[in-house]
Design a protein around this motif. Structure first.
Motif, PDB file in Angstrom:
ATOM      1  N   UNK A  38       0.852  -1.186   0.000  1.00  0.00           N
ATOM      2  CA  UNK A  38       0.000   0.000   0.000  1.00  0.00           C
ATOM      3  C   UNK A  38       0.887   1.236   0.000  1.00  0.00           C
ATOM      4  N   UNK A  39       0.780   2.022  -1.021  1.00  0.00           N
ATOM      5  CA  UNK A  39       1.676   3.158  -1.202  1.00  0.00           C
ATOM      6  C   UNK A  39       1.257   4.366  -0.383  1.00  0.00           C
ATOM      7  N   UNK A  61       4.527 -13.197  -4.740  1.00  0.00           N
ATOM      8  CA  UNK A  61       3.700 -12.444  -5.674  1.00  0.00           C
ATOM      9  C   UNK A  61       3.435 -11.111  -4.984  1.00  0.00           C
ATOM     10  N   UNK A  62       3.701 -10.001  -5.651  1.00  0.00           N
ATOM     11  CA  UNK A  62       3.549  -8.682  -5.026  1.00  0.00           C
ATOM     12  C   UNK A  62       2.668  -7.784  -5.889  1.00  0.00           C
ATOM     13  N   UNK A  63       1.681  -7.177  -5.252  1.00  0.00           N
ATOM     14  CA  UNK A  63       0.805  -6.225  -5.932  1.00  0.00           C
ATOM     15  C   UNK A  63       0.966  -4.863  -5.281  1.00  0.00           C
ATOM     16  N   UNK A  64       1.344  -3.867  -6.086  1.00  0.00           N
ATOM     17  CA  UNK A  64       1.406  -2.485  -5.621  1.00  0.00           C
ATOM     18  C   UNK A  64       0.030  -1.883  -5.880  1.00  0.00           C
ATOM     19  N   UNK A 104       1.720  -4.513   3.759  1.00  0.00           N
ATOM     20  CA  UNK A 104       2.457  -3.433   4.401  1.00  0.00           C
ATOM     21  C   UNK A 104       2.290  -2.163   3.600  1.00  0.00           C
ATOM     22  N   UNK A 105       2.517  -1.053   4.268  1.00  0.00           N
ATOM     23  CA  UNK A 105       2.351   0.214   3.591  1.00  0.00           C
ATOM     24  C   UNK A 105       3.238   1.286   4.180  1.00  0.00           C
ATOM     25  N   UNK A 106       3.324   2.367   3.451  1.00  0.00           N
ATOM     26  CA  UNK A 106       4.115   3.521   3.833  1.00  0.00           C
ATOM     27  C   UNK A 106       3.176   4.718   3.940  1.00  0.00           C
ATOM     28  N   UNK A 107       3.435   5.604   4.890  1.00  0.00           N
ATOM     29  CA  UNK A 107       2.677   6.841   5.013  1.00  0.00           C
ATOM     30  C   UNK A 107       1.189   6.494   5.131  1.00  0.00           C
ATOM     31  N   UNK A 108       0.361   7.008   4.257  1.00  0.00           N
ATOM     32  CA  UNK A 108      -1.072   6.706   4.273  1.00  0.00           C
ATOM     33  C   UNK A 108      -1.300   5.202   4.123  1.00  0.00           C
ATOM     34  N   UNK A 109      -0.484   4.539   3.334  1.00  0.00           N
ATOM     35  CA  UNK A 109      -0.612   3.093   3.177  1.00  0.00           C
ATOM     36  C   UNK A 109      -0.394   2.349   4.481  1.00  0.00           C
TER      37      UNK A 109
END
Length: 124
Positions: A38-39, A61-64, A104-109
């Motif tokens: 999660x960006x 397997x990775x989904x952005x 996992x995510x960064x910032x808002x993600x």
């Protein structure tokens, strides 16, 4: 190990919104654990696709998740609908083993990540 990194689009759980994203898969047979990335609100695509590519090299397997289609600071409910769509999409990816799922995510993600598991259980 070689990987496949491709632009993909899936339908949000709202049934209408098309969400552009990136999918990275290992280039080997078998089922693989899944990572949903999660960006953040300002994150560059290149950094996130590099993370996805590296995860695929390690056998994931990775989904952005491309929620930027919702603008820079969307409300929670549309993002939640997009996550439902991402999970449905991942279910259609042949080598994806959704029983082994990490988010996992960064910032808002990162904030979104904190409520995603409970919402995913409710939609399963």
């Amino acid at each position: 190990m070689t990987v496949r990194l491709e632009s993909v689009t899936f339908t949000s759980g709202d049934g209408a919104t098309r969400v552009p994203s990136y999918l990275a898969t290992p280039d080997r047979d078998g089922f693989h654990p899944v990572v949903l990335i999660l960006r953040g609100v300002a994150g560059p695509d290149d950094g996130y696709t590099e993370i996805a590519r590296r995860l695929a090299e390690w056998g994931y397997v990775a989904l952005v998740h491309g929620w930027k289609v919702r603008g820079t600071d969307p409300m929670d409910e549309p993002v939640y609908a997009d996550l439902q769509g991402a999970m449905s999409f991942l279910g259609s990816v042949g080598p994806a083993d959704l029983k082994r799922l990490a988010v996992f995510g960064f910032c808002r993600g990162g904030c979104t990540r904190s409520w995603q598991p409970e919402r995913t259980r409710k939609s399963a």
